[in-house]
Scaffold this active site. Structure first.
Site, PDB file in Angstrom:
ATOM      1  N   ALA A   8       0.836  -1.212   0.000  1.00  0.00           N
ATOM      2  CA  ALA A   8       0.000   0.000   0.000  1.00  0.00           C
ATOM      3  C   ALA A   8       0.867   1.257   0.000  1.00  0.00           C
ATOM      4  O   ALA A   8       0.496   2.290   0.540  1.00  0.00           O
ATOM      5  CB  ALA A   8      -0.945  -0.009   1.194  1.00  0.00           C
ATOM      6  N   ASN A  10       3.515   3.943  -2.364  1.00  0.00           N
ATOM      7  CA  ASN A  10       3.207   4.942  -3.398  1.00  0.00           C
ATOM      8  C   ASN A  10       2.561   4.327  -4.631  1.00  0.00           C
ATOM      9  O   ASN A  10       1.541   4.812  -5.115  1.00  0.00           O
ATOM     10  CB  ASN A  10       4.493   5.658  -3.816  1.00  0.00           C
ATOM     11  CG  ASN A  10       4.929   6.680  -2.786  1.00  0.00           C
ATOM     12  OD1 ASN A  10       4.098   7.228  -2.039  1.00  0.00           O
ATOM     13  ND2 ASN A  10       6.216   6.947  -2.723  1.00  0.00           N
ATOM     14  N   VAL A  11       3.162   3.255  -5.157  1.00  0.00           N
ATOM     15  CA  VAL A  11       2.652   2.675  -6.400  1.00  0.00           C
ATOM     16  C   VAL A  11       1.317   1.967  -6.151  1.00  0.00           C
ATOM     17  O   VAL A  11       0.349   2.162  -6.889  1.00  0.00           O
ATOM     18  CB  VAL A  11       3.685   1.690  -7.012  1.00  0.00           C
ATOM     19  CG1 VAL A  11       3.110   0.996  -8.232  1.00  0.00           C
ATOM     20  CG2 VAL A  11       4.967   2.432  -7.387  1.00  0.00           C
ATOM     21  N   ASP A  31      -0.880  -4.800   3.216  1.00  0.00           N
ATOM     22  CA  ASP A  31       0.515  -4.403   3.464  1.00  0.00           C
ATOM     23  C   ASP A  31       0.938  -5.001   4.806  1.00  0.00           C
ATOM     24  O   ASP A  31       0.084  -5.337   5.630  1.00  0.00           O
ATOM     25  CB  ASP A  31       0.612  -2.865   3.516  1.00  0.00           C
ATOM     26  CG  ASP A  31       2.018  -2.339   3.273  1.00  0.00           C
ATOM     27  OD1 ASP A  31       2.229  -1.691   2.221  1.00  0.00           O
ATOM     28  OD2 ASP A  31       2.901  -2.551   4.142  1.00  0.00           O
ATOM     29  N   ARG A  86      17.679  -0.508 -10.691  1.00  0.00           N
ATOM     30  CA  ARG A  86      16.610  -1.403 -10.240  1.00  0.00           C
ATOM     31  C   ARG A  86      17.208  -2.710  -9.703  1.00  0.00           C
ATOM     32  O   ARG A  86      16.659  -3.329  -8.802  1.00  0.00           O
ATOM     33  CB  ARG A  86      15.646  -1.682 -11.399  1.00  0.00           C
ATOM     34  CG  ARG A  86      14.894  -0.429 -11.883  1.00  0.00           C
ATOM     35  CD  ARG A  86      14.024  -0.726 -13.082  1.00  0.00           C
ATOM     36  NE  ARG A  86      13.254   0.433 -13.551  1.00  0.00           N
ATOM     37  CZ  ARG A  86      13.656   1.275 -14.504  1.00  0.00           C
ATOM     38  NH1 ARG A  86      14.832   1.111 -15.073  1.00  0.00           N
ATOM     39  NH2 ARG A  86      12.883   2.281 -14.885  1.00  0.00           N
ATOM     40  N   VAL A 116       4.927  -6.068  -9.994  1.00  0.00           N
ATOM     41  CA  VAL A 116       5.385  -4.704 -10.267  1.00  0.00           C
ATOM     42  C   VAL A 116       6.742  -4.454  -9.601  1.00  0.00           C
ATOM     43  O   VAL A 116       7.556  -3.666 -10.075  1.00  0.00           O
ATOM     44  CB  VAL A 116       4.338  -3.676  -9.776  1.00  0.00           C
ATOM     45  CG1 VAL A 116       4.791  -2.240 -10.044  1.00  0.00           C
ATOM     46  CG2 VAL A 116       2.984  -3.924 -10.427  1.00  0.00           C
ATOM     47  N   ARG A 149       6.342   6.441 -21.447  1.00  0.00           N
ATOM     48  CA  ARG A 149       7.447   7.407 -21.338  1.00  0.00           C
ATOM     49  C   ARG A 149       8.010   7.740 -22.721  1.00  0.00           C
ATOM     50  O   ARG A 149       8.369   8.885 -22.994  1.00  0.00           O
ATOM     51  CB  ARG A 149       8.542   6.851 -20.414  1.00  0.00           C
ATOM     52  CG  ARG A 149       8.131   6.919 -18.952  1.00  0.00           C
ATOM     53  CD  ARG A 149       9.163   6.334 -18.033  1.00  0.00           C
ATOM     54  NE  ARG A 149       8.785   6.570 -16.633  1.00  0.00           N
ATOM     55  CZ  ARG A 149       9.107   5.771 -15.630  1.00  0.00           C
ATOM     56  NH1 ARG A 149       9.834   4.699 -15.843  1.00  0.00           N
ATOM     57  NH2 ARG A 149       8.727   6.066 -14.402  1.00  0.00           N
ATOM     58  N   HIS A 173      13.041  -4.403 -18.419  1.00  0.00           N
ATOM     59  CA  HIS A 173      12.599  -3.178 -17.751  1.00  0.00           C
ATOM     60  C   HIS A 173      13.782  -2.658 -16.923  1.00  0.00           C
ATOM     61  O   HIS A 173      13.847  -2.821 -15.715  1.00  0.00           O
ATOM     62  CB  HIS A 173      11.389  -3.462 -16.855  1.00  0.00           C
ATOM     63  CG  HIS A 173      10.904  -2.242 -16.127  1.00  0.00           C
ATOM     64  ND1 HIS A 173      10.341  -1.172 -16.774  1.00  0.00           N
ATOM     65  CD2 HIS A 173      10.908  -1.924 -14.815  1.00  0.00           C
ATOM     66  CE1 HIS A 173      10.024  -0.258 -15.878  1.00  0.00           C
ATOM     67  NE2 HIS A 173      10.352  -0.684 -14.688  1.00  0.00           N
TER      68      HIS A 173
HETATM   69  P1  NAI Z   1       6.914   2.152  -1.297  1.00  0.00           P
HETATM   70  O1  NAI Z   1       8.071   2.021  -0.370  1.00  0.00           O
HETATM   71  O2  NAI Z   1       6.166   3.424  -1.346  1.00  0.00           O
HETATM   72  O3  NAI Z   1       5.857   0.983  -0.971  1.00  0.00           O
HETATM   73  C1  NAI Z   1       6.210  -0.335  -0.817  1.00  0.00           C
HETATM   74  C2  NAI Z   1       5.262  -0.956   0.205  1.00  0.00           C
HETATM   75  O4  NAI Z   1       5.503  -2.362   0.285  1.00  0.00           O
HETATM   76  C3  NAI Z   1       5.427  -0.405   1.625  1.00  0.00           C
HETATM   77  O5  NAI Z   1       4.192   0.137   2.079  1.00  0.00           O
HETATM   78  C4  NAI Z   1       5.846  -1.616   2.431  1.00  0.00           C
HETATM   79  O6  NAI Z   1       5.324  -1.612   3.768  1.00  0.00           O
HETATM   80  C5  NAI Z   1       5.238  -2.738   1.614  1.00  0.00           C
HETATM   81  N1  NAI Z   1       5.786  -4.049   1.919  1.00  0.00           N
HETATM   82  C6  NAI Z   1       7.061  -4.392   2.207  1.00  0.00           C
HETATM   83  N2  NAI Z   1       7.135  -5.710   2.454  1.00  0.00           N
HETATM   84  C7  NAI Z   1       5.889  -6.224   2.297  1.00  0.00           C
HETATM   85  C8  NAI Z   1       5.329  -7.527   2.399  1.00  0.00           C
HETATM   86  N3  NAI Z   1       6.084  -8.577   2.712  1.00  0.00           N
HETATM   87  N4  NAI Z   1       4.005  -7.650   2.200  1.00  0.00           N
HETATM   88  C9  NAI Z   1       3.232  -6.601   1.884  1.00  0.00           C
HETATM   89  N5  NAI Z   1       3.698  -5.350   1.764  1.00  0.00           N
HETATM   90  C10 NAI Z   1       5.023  -5.160   1.963  1.00  0.00           C
HETATM   91  O7  NAI Z   1       7.475   1.756  -2.736  1.00  0.00           O
HETATM   92  P2  NAI Z   1       6.761   2.085  -4.152  1.00  0.00           P
HETATM   93  O8  NAI Z   1       7.252   3.382  -4.647  1.00  0.00           O
HETATM   94  O9  NAI Z   1       5.314   1.845  -4.001  1.00  0.00           O
HETATM   95  O10 NAI Z   1       7.417   0.941  -5.057  1.00  0.00           O
HETATM   96  C11 NAI Z   1       7.078  -0.415  -4.853  1.00  0.00           C
HETATM   97  C12 NAI Z   1       7.895  -1.317  -5.781  1.00  0.00           C
HETATM   98  O11 NAI Z   1       7.488  -1.103  -7.136  1.00  0.00           O
HETATM   99  C13 NAI Z   1       9.415  -1.075  -5.762  1.00  0.00           C
HETATM  100  O12 NAI Z   1      10.100  -2.303  -5.813  1.00  0.00           O
HETATM  101  C14 NAI Z   1       9.650  -0.275  -7.033  1.00  0.00           C
HETATM  102  O13 NAI Z   1      10.969  -0.414  -7.505  1.00  0.00           O
HETATM  103  C15 NAI Z   1       8.642  -0.917  -7.948  1.00  0.00           C
HETATM  104  N6  NAI Z   1       8.261  -0.121  -9.125  1.00  0.00           N
HETATM  105  C16 NAI Z   1       8.115  -0.797 -10.300  1.00  0.00           C
HETATM  106  C17 NAI Z   1       7.721  -0.146 -11.442  1.00  0.00           C
HETATM  107  C18 NAI Z   1       7.555  -0.916 -12.711  1.00  0.00           C
HETATM  108  O14 NAI Z   1       7.423  -0.323 -13.766  1.00  0.00           O
HETATM  109  N7  NAI Z   1       7.538  -2.237 -12.677  1.00  0.00           N
HETATM  110  C19 NAI Z   1       7.468   1.314 -11.440  1.00  0.00           C
HETATM  111  C20 NAI Z   1       7.607   1.924 -10.139  1.00  0.00           C
HETATM  112  C21 NAI Z   1       7.996   1.208  -9.030  1.00  0.00           C
END
Ligand code: NAI
Length: 306
Positions: A8, A10-11, A31, A86, A116, A149, A173
Site C-alpha cells: 500500500a 506509493n505505487v 501491506d 533497479r 510490479v 514514457r 525493464h
Molecule cells: P513504497 O516504499 O512506497 O511501498 C512499498 C510498500 O511495500 C510499503 O508500504 C511496504 O510496507 C510494503 N511491503 C514491504 N514488504 C511487504 C510484504 N512482505 N508484504 C506486503 N507489503 C510489503 O514503494 P513504491 O514506490 O510503491 O514501489 C514499490 C515497488 O514497485 C518497488 O520495488 C519499485 O521499484 C517498484 N516499481 C516498479 C515499477 C515498474 O514499472 N515495474 C514502477 C515503479 C515502481
C-alpha cells in the site's frame, strides 16, 4: 470484480486510487505495515462521494480478506533512491516476493497476477518459479510504463497530442530496454519519418532514463503516478477482456527466437491474462537488439538466490 493490491505504498495506493476512480472493481489494499492500508483505504472511501465511484476500497493486513480476487497486483518491496539501479533492489525484494506470492495465491487460486516490484523481470521470474502458476496468469508491469514514457518524449519533441501517438518500448525493464522507433507512430506515420536519427536517439534516451529522471527529482523514492496508471490499464484489459495489445513482461517461449524468459513483449491482454504474445515483423537489427536485451535479463537472473 475484486482486485487485490499487495503493498500500500506509493505505487500500490496510486493504482488503487485510479482503479477505484474508474469504478473498475472493489479494491483490497494489503501491506505488512499496520494501519497503512486501512488508513489509505478509508481516505479513498472518503473520496467516494466527491468522485462518485461506487466500488469499495478496503485495507487489511490479513490475506483472508483478499480471498477470491480476480486480479492480484504485487507492488510490495523497496523502491530505488538516487544513484541506485533497479538491480540493486534484488536482495531485499526477492525475500518479500517469496513471502507474498504464496500467501496471495492461496487466497486467490484463480486470479491473474501482475508483478510490479523491481527488478521487474527477475521478480516476475521468481514469482513464476515459486508459484507454479501457468504463464498466461502471471505477468509483470513494465512495458506499458516504458512505452508511455517513450510516447511522452515523442509528444515533447514533436509537439503532438498523446492520443495521436502509439509507442513501443519492450525488452528488459531496466538499462537493457529496447525502443522500436519504426513501430512508434504519430497518426500512423513512424517517427523515423518524422525526425532525424539524432532526434530519434534523443527520445529513446529520454524513455530509457525516464524513471531515473523522476528518482533524481524526488530523491526519496521512485515514480508512482505513471506506474499506477499503467497498472490500472492492464487491470482494465484483463477485467473487461479487451484483448488490447500492449507491452507486457510475459513468459516468452520461443517467440522472437527467445526461450523460457520473462521480458516485455507485445501481448494481447484479456480475460485469461496473456492471451497471446504478438510477434512484430522485426528487421535483423531490431531482432538482435531484443535478443541482446534478453541476455541482459538472463545475466540478472544469475543473481537470483536459489
Ligand atoms: P513504497 O516504499 O512506497 O511501498 C512499498 C510498500 O511495500 C510499503 O508500504 C511496504 O510496507 C510494503 N511491503 C514491504 N514488504 C511487504 C510484504 N512482505 N508484504 C506486503 N507489503 C510489503 O514503494 P513504491 O514506490 O510503491 O514501489 C514499490 C515497488 O514497485 C518497488 O520495488 C519499485 O521499484 C517498484 N516499481 C516498479 C515499477 C515498474 O514499472 N515495474 C514502477 C515503479 C515502481
Amino acid at each position: 470484480p475484486k482486485v487485490t493490491i499487495v503493498g500500500a505504498g506509493n505505487v500500490g495506493a496510486t493504482a488503487a486510487h485510479i482503479i477505484a476512480s474508474k469504478n473498475m472493481a472493489d479494491v483490497v489494499l494489503i501491506d505488512v505495515a499496520e494501519g497503512l492500508p486501512q488508513g489509505k483505504a478509508l481516505d479513498m472511501m472518503h473520496m467516494r462521494s466527491v468522485e462518485k465511484f461506487t466500488v469499495k476500497v478496503t485495507g487489511t493486513n490479513d490475506y483472508a480478506d483478499t480471498r477470491d480476487s480476480d486480479v492480484v497486483v504485487i507492488t510490495a518491496g523497496i523502491a530505488r533512491k538516487p544513484g541506485m539501479t533497479r538491480e540493486d533492489l534484488l536482495g531485499v525484494n526477492a525475500g518479500i516476493m517469496k513471502s507474498v506470492i504464496g500467501q496471495a495465491l492461496e487466497a486467490s487460486p484463480n486470479a491473474v497476477f501482475i508483478c510490479v516490484t523491481n527488478p521487474l523481470d527477475v521478480m516476475t521470474t521468481l514469482a513464476f518459479r515459486e508459484s507454479g502458476l501457468p504463464a498466461n496468469r502471471l505477468m509483470g508491469m513494465g512495458g506499458v510504463l516504458d512505452s508511455s514514457r517513450l510516447a511522452f518524449a515523442v509528444c515533447e519533441k514533436l509537439g503532438c497530442e498523446p492520443a495521436d501517438v502509439t509507442a513501443w518500448a519492450v525488452g528488459a525493464h531496466g538499462e537493457g530496454m529496447v525502443c522500436w522507433p519504426r513501430f512508434t507512430t504519430v497518426n500512423g506515420t513512424p517517427i523515423t519519418e518524422l525526425m532525424d536519427e539524432a532526434a530519434v536517439a534523443e527520445v529513446v534516451q529520454r524513455c530509457v532514463k525516464g524513471g531515473a529522471e523522476v528518482v533524481a527529482f524526488l530523491k526519496t523514492g521512485s515514480a508512482y503516478y505513471a506506474p499506477g496508471a499503467s497498472i490500472a490499464k492492464m487491470v482494465e484489459a484483463i477485467l473487461t477482456g479487451s484483448d488490447e495489445v500492449m507491452s507486457v513482461c510475459a513468459h516468452i517461449d520461443g517467440q522472437y527466437g527467445i526461450d523460457d524468459l520473462y521480458m516485455n513483449v507485445p501481448v494481447r491482454l484479456g480475460k485469461n491474462g496473456v492471451e497471446e504474445i504478438v510477434e512484430f515483423d522485426l528487421n535483423a537489427d531490431e531482432l538482435a537488439a531484443l535478443q541482446a536485451s534478453a541476455e541482459s535479463v538472463r545475466a540478472g537472473l544469475a543473481n537470483l538466490p536459489e
